[in-house]
Structures are given as structure tokens and as C-alpha cells.
Write a protein that holds these residues in place. Structure first.
Motif, short mmCIF file in Angstrom:
data_model
loop_
_atom_site.label_atom_id
_atom_site.label_comp_id
_atom_site.label_asym_id
_atom_site.label_seq_id
_atom_site.Cartn_x
_atom_site.Cartn_y
_atom_site.Cartn_z
N GLY A 1 -12.40 -2.75 -5.31
CA GLY A 1 -11.72 -3.83 -4.59
C GLY A 1 -10.34 -4.15 -5.13
O GLY A 1 -9.58 -4.89 -4.51
N ASP A 2 -9.99 -3.61 -6.32
CA ASP A 2 -8.63 -3.77 -6.82
C ASP A 2 -7.66 -3.07 -5.87
O ASP A 2 -8.01 -2.08 -5.22
N PRO A 3 -6.41 -3.54 -5.79
CA PRO A 3 -5.47 -2.91 -4.86
C PRO A 3 -4.97 -1.56 -5.36
O PRO A 3 -4.77 -1.35 -6.57
N VAL A 4 -4.77 -0.64 -4.42
CA VAL A 4 -4.19 0.67 -4.73
C VAL A 4 -3.12 1.00 -3.69
O VAL A 4 -3.19 0.55 -2.55
N HIS A 5 -2.12 1.76 -4.12
CA HIS A 5 -1.12 2.31 -3.21
C HIS A 5 -1.56 3.72 -2.84
O HIS A 5 -1.97 4.50 -3.72
N VAL A 6 -1.46 4.07 -1.56
CA VAL A 6 -1.96 5.36 -1.08
C VAL A 6 -0.86 6.11 -0.33
O VAL A 6 -0.24 5.57 0.59
N TYR A 7 -0.62 7.33 -0.75
CA TYR A 7 0.39 8.21 -0.16
C TYR A 7 -0.31 9.40 0.48
O TYR A 7 -0.88 10.24 -0.21
N ASP A 8 -0.30 9.46 1.80
CA ASP A 8 -0.82 10.62 2.53
C ASP A 8 0.35 11.46 3.00
O ASP A 8 1.33 10.92 3.55
N ARG B 1 -4.04 -0.87 -0.02
CA ARG B 1 -5.36 -1.33 0.40
C ARG B 1 -6.22 -1.51 -0.84
O ARG B 1 -5.76 -1.29 -1.96
N VAL B 2 -7.48 -1.89 -0.64
CA VAL B 2 -8.38 -2.03 -1.79
C VAL B 2 -8.97 -0.67 -2.14
O VAL B 2 -9.14 0.21 -1.29
N ALA B 3 -9.27 -0.48 -3.41
CA ALA B 3 -9.84 0.78 -3.89
C ALA B 3 -11.32 0.87 -3.51
O ALA B 3 -12.05 -0.13 -3.56
N ASP B 4 -11.74 2.08 -3.11
CA ASP B 4 -13.17 2.28 -2.93
C ASP B 4 -13.77 2.63 -4.30
O ASP B 4 -13.06 2.73 -5.30
N GLN B 5 -15.07 2.80 -4.34
CA GLN B 5 -15.75 2.99 -5.63
C GLN B 5 -15.29 4.25 -6.35
O GLN B 5 -15.06 4.24 -7.57
N ARG B 6 -15.12 5.34 -5.61
CA ARG B 6 -14.68 6.60 -6.21
C ARG B 6 -13.28 6.47 -6.80
O ARG B 6 -13.02 6.92 -7.92
N GLU B 7 -12.37 5.85 -6.06
CA GLU B 7 -11.01 5.67 -6.54
C GLU B 7 -10.96 4.74 -7.75
O GLU B 7 -10.24 4.99 -8.72
#
Length: 237
Positions: free
Chosen positions: A120-127, A105-111
Motif C-alpha cells: 500500500g506504500d506509494p510507488v512510481h511506475v514506468y511502463d 499508485r500503491v504497491a502490490d504485495q510483490r512490489e
């Protein structure tokens, strides 16, 4: 203001006793009559508290023998190199992880700030869920820069290990460059995953890991079950 149920207070007090080492794994707790006298309640209230602890996996009853401690706190060092499997195995327990979600998904400001990206850059997220001896001890979320590490999600699905997934993505080593710890209360969803009561104490760790060149490769947040983990800070590792 709603009052805490008496059985909940007893459950938390006994859980704290276990967490602080007053009762070790395998120890028998005092009898219902002894606990009722200690807390000034009837045995039915004590029984309700013990049932809650059993639901959390902290104790188990043996017919005719009493109630015994099942779980013990996991020692979890936090320093420049935080490695889940090594930390848990070093304490004589069996580590495991369970994938809850793998998404891009897109990165939020904190990320974005943590990973030196644009919002808004893309990030991979592992929960996921971390376990020690099949007991859930933490919920975690790891966020990775997608453009720098395009194959990390596939590697995570195969290995369920951040260290191994980063190696497969070309990051041979990484270190923690910042850690923040904050006390929190468990939400309903967190409580469900961790098998604890909603509102129980948890400890949130927020950290940033970087590669050998100092480039951030992971922004992670972990919510530890407060009475199942003893966090230790290592300054020299």
C-alpha cells in the motif's frame, strides 16, 4: 484443441532460423518454391508466412530480387550492471525507448516485498517499449519507491532513461541483486506492442536493482521478444 495454422508454423520456423543465425541481416531467404518444397505446402501458404514476418519487421521483399532479412537478434548481457542503452549500442545498433505510461499508485504485495516497502506504500511506475534500430525488442515495467525517489517520474519524462533518472534523484550507481528468467507466451497486448503474433514465445526477466548501500531502488519486469534478443549472462561485470 485448436491446431496451429501451417503458415504460422512456417513463420515461426523461419524466424527461429534467423534468430539462430542461419540467415543474417541482408541475406536473401530461399525462394517461395524452395520453401514450399521444404515445408511440403503450396506457395500461397509460404507467401502468407512471409507476409506475417514482414509485418513483424523481420524481412522485406524486393521486387524481382526476393525476400531479405531485415532484423538480427540483439545481444543483451544480463549481469550486475544491466544498462539498456549500453547493451544495445555495444552491439552496433541504435537504442531507443518509448514511454507507454508514467503513474503513481500503491504497491502490490510483490512490489512491496521486492522494494522493502509496506503493502500500500506509494510507488512510481514506468511502463515503456525498448527498441533497437527502430525495431521493438521488449516491453518493460520499472517500479520505484515513491517516498525514497519523489522526483524520479519527472526525471524519467525528461530523459526516458532509468540510469539518468536515478542519477537526477541522487542514486549515482546501482547494481542488479537478483534476476529471474521465465519463458512465456505473448498476450494480445504484448504482441501488438512487439509486432509479433499472439502466443509467440517471449522471455520475461524479473530483477531488483539496489543502490551502493544495498537499498532497493527499482523492481523491474521486462518481456523480450524471444527471437529478437539473445540474452547472455555475465557473472563478472
Amino acid at each position: 484443441m485448436a491446431r496451429t495454422a501451417i503458415w504460422t508454423s512456417i513463420s515461426r520456423a523461419l524466424t527461429a532460423d534467423i534468430g539462430e543465425g542461419r540467415f543474417a541481416t541482408g541475406d536473401r531467404l530461399p525462394t517461395e518454391a524452395q520453401l514450399a518444397a521444404r515445408f511440403g505446402v503450396n506457395r500461397h501458404t509460404v507467401r502468407r508466412a512471409l507476409a506475417d514476418m514482414a509485418d513483424q519487421g523481420l524481412v522485406h521483399a524486393r521486387r524481382g530480387a526476393g525476400v531479405f532479412v531485415t532484423a538480427r537478434p540483439t545481444d543483451y548481457p544480463i549481469g550486475r550492471r544491466v544498462r539498456f542503452h549500453q547493451n544495445v549500442a555495444a552491439g552496433g545498433q541504435v537504442p531507443a525507448k518509448r514511454i507507454l505510461s508514467l503513474v503513481t499508485r500503491v504497491a502490490d504485495q510483490r512490489e512491496a516485498t521486492a522494494l522493502d516497502l509496506a503493502t500500500g506504500d506509494p510507488v512510481h511506475v514506468y511502463d515503456g517499449l525498448s527498441l533497437a534500430d527502430d525495431q521493438p525488442i521488449a516491453i518493460f515495467q520499472s517500479v520505484f519507491p515513491a517516498q525514497r525517489l519523489p522526483g524520479v517520474l519527472m526525471a524519467l519524462e525528461e530523459t526516458q532513461s532509468v540510469t539518468e533518472a536515478l542519477k537526477l534523484s541522487g542514486v549515482t550507481d546501482y547494481t542488479r541483486i537478483s534476476t529471474r528468467l521465465t519463458a512465456k507466451l505473448a498476450t494480445a497486448t504484448q504482441a501488438l506492442h512487439l509486432r509479433i503474433a499472439e502466443g509467440a514465445p517471449i522471455l520475461r526477466s524479473v530483477g531488483i536493482n539496489a543502490d551502493d548501500a544495498g537499498v532497493p531502488v527499482e523492481y523491474g519486469r521486462t518481456w523480450f521478444a524471444g527471437d529478437r534478443v539473445t540474452l547472455t549472462l555475465n557473472a563478472d561485470d
